[in-house]
Design an enzyme around this catalytic site. Structure first.
Site, PDB file in Angstrom:
ATOM      1  N   ARG A 244       0.826  -1.208   0.000  1.00  0.00           N
ATOM      2  CA  ARG A 244       0.000   0.000   0.000  1.00  0.00           C
ATOM      3  C   ARG A 244       0.862   1.260   0.000  1.00  0.00           C
ATOM      4  O   ARG A 244       0.543   2.250  -0.676  1.00  0.00           O
ATOM      5  CB  ARG A 244      -0.939  -0.001   1.206  1.00  0.00           C
ATOM      6  N   ALA A 245       1.961   1.255   0.734  1.00  0.00           N
ATOM      7  CA  ALA A 245       2.825   2.435   0.787  1.00  0.00           C
ATOM      8  C   ALA A 245       3.388   2.766  -0.586  1.00  0.00           C
ATOM      9  O   ALA A 245       3.470   3.936  -0.973  1.00  0.00           O
ATOM     10  CB  ALA A 245       3.959   2.216   1.788  1.00  0.00           C
TER      11      ALA A 245
END
Length: 353
Positions: A244-245
């Site tokens: 996600r980052a």
């Protein structure tokens, strides 16, 4: 614009560059997942959120109260109407009202997890779906989610924290000159809100145009291999969980490039958004622990040696002679305690029995 009086102008905020950048990025690409603003009371968190709403197409600013129910947030379905008329009757909630605006949640860390889940789902997908007994209804819910919290009042669970796109930490200002500028601006606004707002009309209009142009240009911007390589390296160094980052950092860098009017996303754009993307996802201690195993070995050996010395010292002290000749230097042998005989007195009544 919310209410009869204008909000404090976004462009008049002082010493809030990281927060302004994060809010503008979320305004260009709301699918990033919203902005969480952490900081003590009185650091202009709600002021900045209201100011952003004025820059968006419909200027909606919707506040989610802490005591709101799930139905108040997502809306409700009238099942009797479905059975009677064969049509879904939907009563919109706050997510529908916030469409194309700002949904503001103060003290989001105090909300029930179910509401936070619903908020983050809608913020990331841009769609709100309500389901009741096999009947469902979906509607657009593209809004900028701005959540605020005071760390002294508790934290969000890591699973929920990770789903916020960007996080900005605010601190109290201890620069006298900056404090005076902030206070003077606020007093001037309170004295004449409309006049103060008119003084920033040109700057406000420029930001509105930047947001519109950036949204239009967003899909045309691309990432080269250098950008992907930097994003991967930064996320690996931060030991983040999942991907996600990486995705948020690329989207945030693209939105920032669009705001800058750039032709492509560059390494510089990634560097400017990395802090707010990684702040709440970083597990640098875990990464350094794995990378520094060989460095810890000498330290562990030294610790073991110190423990052994401590054990030896304790053993030596236990073997100390009564004259103090053995054991640690300076160790004093135990001294006998004085013992006194105590005469037992028997009561006279007990003697007669």
């Amino acid at each position: 614009m919310n209410g009869s009086l204008p909000a404090f102008p976004f462009t008049a905020l002082i010493d809030q560059q990281p927060l302004q950048q994060a809010l503008l990025i979320a305004a260009v690409d709301p699918g990033i997942g919203g902005v969480l603003v952490s900081g003590p009371r009185g650091t202009a968190k709600s002021t900045a959120a209201r100011a952003l709403a004025e820059l968006l197409p419909e200027g909606q600013f919707v506040t989610l109260p802490l005591g709101a129910s799930e139905e108040r947030l997502i809306g409700t379905l009238d099942l009797d109407a479905v059975l009677r008329d064969g049509a879904v009757k939907f009563s919109p909630g706050l997510l529908a009202q916030a469409h194309r605006g700002v949904l503001y949640v103060d003290e989001i860390n105090l909300l029930p997890d179910t509401l936070v889940d619903a908020l983050l789902d809608a913020a990331a997908s841009g769609v709100n779906t309500v389901e009741r007994d096999g009947v469902s209804h979906s509607h657009d819910a593209r809004f900028v989610l701005v959540g605020t919290m005071n760390p002294e009042e508790g934290e969000l669970r890591p699973q929920l924290l990770d789903r916020f796109g960007l996080v900005v930490e605010l601190e109290n200002c201890f620069d006298p000159a900056v404090r005076q500028r902030i206070v003077k601006a606020r007093l001037a606004f309170d004295l004449d809100p409309r006049g103060f707002h008119r003084a920033y009309a040109t700057q406000q209009s420029d930001v509105v145009q930047r947001i519109r142009a950036a949204r239009a240009a967003l899909s045309a911007l691309s990432f080269d291999d250098a950008v992907h390589a930097l994003v991967s390296r930064l996320c690996i160094e931060a030991a983040v969980d999942g991907l996600r980052a990486d995705l948020v950092m690329l989207r945030a860098a693209r939105a920032l490039a669009a705001l800058d009017g750039a032709d492509a996303v560059t390494v510089a754009h990634v560097e400017r958004v990395a802090a707010s993307v990684l702040l709440h996802r970083r597990h640098a201690d875990d990464a350094s622990a794995e990378a520094g195993t060989s460095e810890r070995e000498p330290q562990e050996a030294a610790t073991a040696s110190a423990d052994q010395k401590t054990e030896n010292g304790q053993h030596n002290r236990s073997q100390a002679k009564s004259d103090g000749s053995a054991g640690d230097w300076g160790y004093l042998p135990p001294q006998p305690a004085g013992i006194a005989n105590v005469k037992t007195v028997v009561p006279l009544a007990a003697k007669k029995r």
